[in-house]
Design a protein around this motif. Sequence first.
Motif, PDB file in Angstrom:
ATOM      1  N   ALA A 141       6.101  -8.014  11.975  1.00  0.00           N
ATOM      2  CA  ALA A 141       4.715  -7.568  12.164  1.00  0.00           C
ATOM      3  C   ALA A 141       4.304  -6.579  11.080  1.00  0.00           C
ATOM      4  N   VAL A 142       5.171  -5.636  10.782  1.00  0.00           N
ATOM      5  CA  VAL A 142       4.851  -4.626   9.781  1.00  0.00           C
ATOM      6  C   VAL A 142       4.771  -5.246   8.389  1.00  0.00           C
ATOM      7  N   MET A 143       5.716  -6.090   8.069  1.00  0.00           N
ATOM      8  CA  MET A 143       5.706  -6.696   6.742  1.00  0.00           C
ATOM      9  C   MET A 143       4.459  -7.559   6.545  1.00  0.00           C
ATOM     10  N   SER A 144       3.968  -8.168   7.604  1.00  0.00           N
ATOM     11  CA  SER A 144       2.743  -8.966   7.471  1.00  0.00           C
ATOM     12  C   SER A 144       1.554  -8.076   7.113  1.00  0.00           C
ATOM     13  N   ARG A 145       1.553  -6.828   7.573  1.00  0.00           N
ATOM     14  CA  ARG A 145       0.481  -5.884   7.233  1.00  0.00           C
ATOM     15  C   ARG A 145       0.499  -5.508   5.759  1.00  0.00           C
ATOM     16  N   PHE A 146       1.678  -5.652   5.154  1.00  0.00           N
ATOM     17  CA  PHE A 146       1.842  -5.306   3.746  1.00  0.00           C
ATOM     18  C   PHE A 146       1.966  -6.572   2.881  1.00  0.00           C
ATOM     19  N   GLY A 147       1.391  -7.650   3.368  1.00  0.00           N
ATOM     20  CA  GLY A 147       1.367  -8.899   2.617  1.00  0.00           C
ATOM     21  C   GLY A 147       2.743  -9.492   2.373  1.00  0.00           C
ATOM     22  N   GLY A 148       3.712  -9.107   3.197  1.00  0.00           N
ATOM     23  CA  GLY A 148       5.074  -9.616   3.046  1.00  0.00           C
ATOM     24  C   GLY A 148       5.834  -8.979   1.894  1.00  0.00           C
ATOM     25  N   SER A 149       5.237  -7.989   1.267  1.00  0.00           N
ATOM     26  CA  SER A 149       5.861  -7.358   0.097  1.00  0.00           C
ATOM     27  C   SER A 149       6.649  -6.110   0.488  1.00  0.00           C
ATOM     28  N   CYS A 150       7.945  -6.219   0.367  1.00  0.00           N
ATOM     29  CA  CYS A 150       8.810  -5.070   0.652  1.00  0.00           C
ATOM     30  C   CYS A 150       8.542  -3.942  -0.347  1.00  0.00           C
ATOM     31  N   ALA A 151       8.244  -4.305  -1.586  1.00  0.00           N
ATOM     32  CA  ALA A 151       7.979  -3.296  -2.618  1.00  0.00           C
ATOM     33  C   ALA A 151       6.744  -2.464  -2.272  1.00  0.00           C
ATOM     34  N   ILE A 152       5.691  -3.122  -1.811  1.00  0.00           N
ATOM     35  CA  ILE A 152       4.474  -2.387  -1.427  1.00  0.00           C
ATOM     36  C   ILE A 152       4.747  -1.526  -0.204  1.00  0.00           C
ATOM     37  N   PHE A 153       5.436  -2.097   0.784  1.00  0.00           N
ATOM     38  CA  PHE A 153       5.783  -1.325   1.980  1.00  0.00           C
ATOM     39  C   PHE A 153       6.566  -0.079   1.593  1.00  0.00           C
ATOM     40  N   GLU A 154       7.587  -0.242   0.783  1.00  0.00           N
ATOM     41  CA  GLU A 154       8.439   0.880   0.391  1.00  0.00           C
ATOM     42  C   GLU A 154       7.651   1.929  -0.397  1.00  0.00           C
ATOM     43  N   LYS A 155       6.758   1.484  -1.265  1.00  0.00           N
ATOM     44  CA  LYS A 155       5.939   2.407  -2.060  1.00  0.00           C
ATOM     45  C   LYS A 155       5.153   3.355  -1.154  1.00  0.00           C
ATOM     46  N   TYR A 156       4.503   2.794  -0.134  1.00  0.00           N
ATOM     47  CA  TYR A 156       3.702   3.622   0.763  1.00  0.00           C
ATOM     48  C   TYR A 156       4.559   4.373   1.774  1.00  0.00           C
ATOM     49  N   LEU A 157       5.639   3.767   2.192  1.00  0.00           N
ATOM     50  CA  LEU A 157       6.547   4.418   3.128  1.00  0.00           C
ATOM     51  C   LEU A 157       7.083   5.722   2.551  1.00  0.00           C
ATOM     52  N   LYS A 158       7.449   5.708   1.298  1.00  0.00           N
ATOM     53  CA  LYS A 158       8.021   6.910   0.673  1.00  0.00           C
ATOM     54  C   LYS A 158       6.993   8.026   0.531  1.00  0.00           C
ATOM     55  N   ARG A 159       5.729   7.711   0.648  1.00  0.00           N
ATOM     56  CA  ARG A 159       4.673   8.728   0.609  1.00  0.00           C
ATOM     57  C   ARG A 159       4.456   9.384   1.974  1.00  0.00           C
ATOM     58  N   PHE A 160       4.915   8.719   3.023  1.00  0.00           N
ATOM     59  CA  PHE A 160       4.647   9.187   4.385  1.00  0.00           C
ATOM     60  C   PHE A 160       5.083  10.636   4.631  1.00  0.00           C
ATOM     61  N   PRO A 161       6.295  11.043   4.238  1.00  0.00           N
ATOM     62  CA  PRO A 161       6.696  12.432   4.527  1.00  0.00           C
ATOM     63  C   PRO A 161       5.817  13.491   3.857  1.00  0.00           C
ATOM     64  N   ASN A 162       5.098  13.109   2.804  1.00  0.00           N
ATOM     65  CA  ASN A 162       4.243  14.067   2.094  1.00  0.00           C
ATOM     66  C   ASN A 162       2.785  13.993   2.509  1.00  0.00           C
ATOM     67  N   ASP A 163       2.473  13.130   3.459  1.00  0.00           N
ATOM     68  CA  ASP A 163       1.098  13.022   3.945  1.00  0.00           C
ATOM     69  C   ASP A 163       0.720  14.340   4.612  1.00  0.00           C
ATOM     70  N   PRO A 164      -0.425  14.922   4.248  1.00  0.00           N
ATOM     71  CA  PRO A 164      -0.800  16.238   4.796  1.00  0.00           C
ATOM     72  C   PRO A 164      -1.213  16.225   6.265  1.00  0.00           C
ATOM     73  N   SER A 165      -1.365  15.046   6.851  1.00  0.00           N
ATOM     74  CA  SER A 165      -1.825  14.974   8.240  1.00  0.00           C
ATOM     75  C   SER A 165      -0.902  15.709   9.197  1.00  0.00           C
ATOM     76  N   TRP A 166       0.409  15.583   8.987  1.00  0.00           N
ATOM     77  CA  TRP A 166       1.335  16.228   9.924  1.00  0.00           C
ATOM     78  C   TRP A 166       1.184  17.738   9.900  1.00  0.00           C
ATOM     79  N   ASN A 167       1.143  18.327   8.700  1.00  0.00           N
ATOM     80  CA  ASN A 167       1.008  19.784   8.606  1.00  0.00           C
ATOM     81  C   ASN A 167      -0.307  20.249   9.215  1.00  0.00           C
ATOM     82  N   SER A 168      -1.362  19.471   9.027  1.00  0.00           N
ATOM     83  CA  SER A 168      -2.656  19.810   9.617  1.00  0.00           C
ATOM     84  C   SER A 168      -2.595  19.766  11.137  1.00  0.00           C
ATOM     85  N   LEU A 169      -1.920  18.752  11.665  1.00  0.00           N
ATOM     86  CA  LEU A 169      -1.781  18.641  13.119  1.00  0.00           C
ATOM     87  C   LEU A 169      -0.974  19.805  13.675  1.00  0.00           C
TER      88      LEU A 169
END
Length: 115
Positions: free
Chosen positions: A16-44
């Motif tokens: 299901a998740v890979m389908s959201r990323f067009g089946g591209s593991c590279a695209i998924f991984e690119k955005y996944l690695k940004r997740f820990p630095n997303d400012p939303s958590w600190n704001s929350l």
Amino acid sequence: MISSEFFTSLHIDEAAVMSRFGGSCAIFEKYLKRFPNDPSWNSLEEAVQKDDFSCIETTAHTLKGVSSNFGFNGLTQACTDLVSAVRTNSYERIPEAFSRAKAEYDTITETIINL
């Protein structure tokens, strides 16, 4: 490269998740690695500490969308509960929902960092 073990360890529906990323593991991984630095958590976290209910609603809603795209169902549900608590003026539910969100967030970010 993200392994199936990663998805299993975080209880993510890989297909299901890979389908959201067009089946591209590279695209998924690119955005996944940004997740820990997303400012939303600190704001929350800051909004919860300050009892800033409007900010809790906004940031939890944002984090809910982001976590849903990655298949982080536990975090998505905890954020949904935070949004609901604010919208229904059930502020007493916020500490428990935030505690669940924090546990999920910590597990997810630790797993991502250790990739």
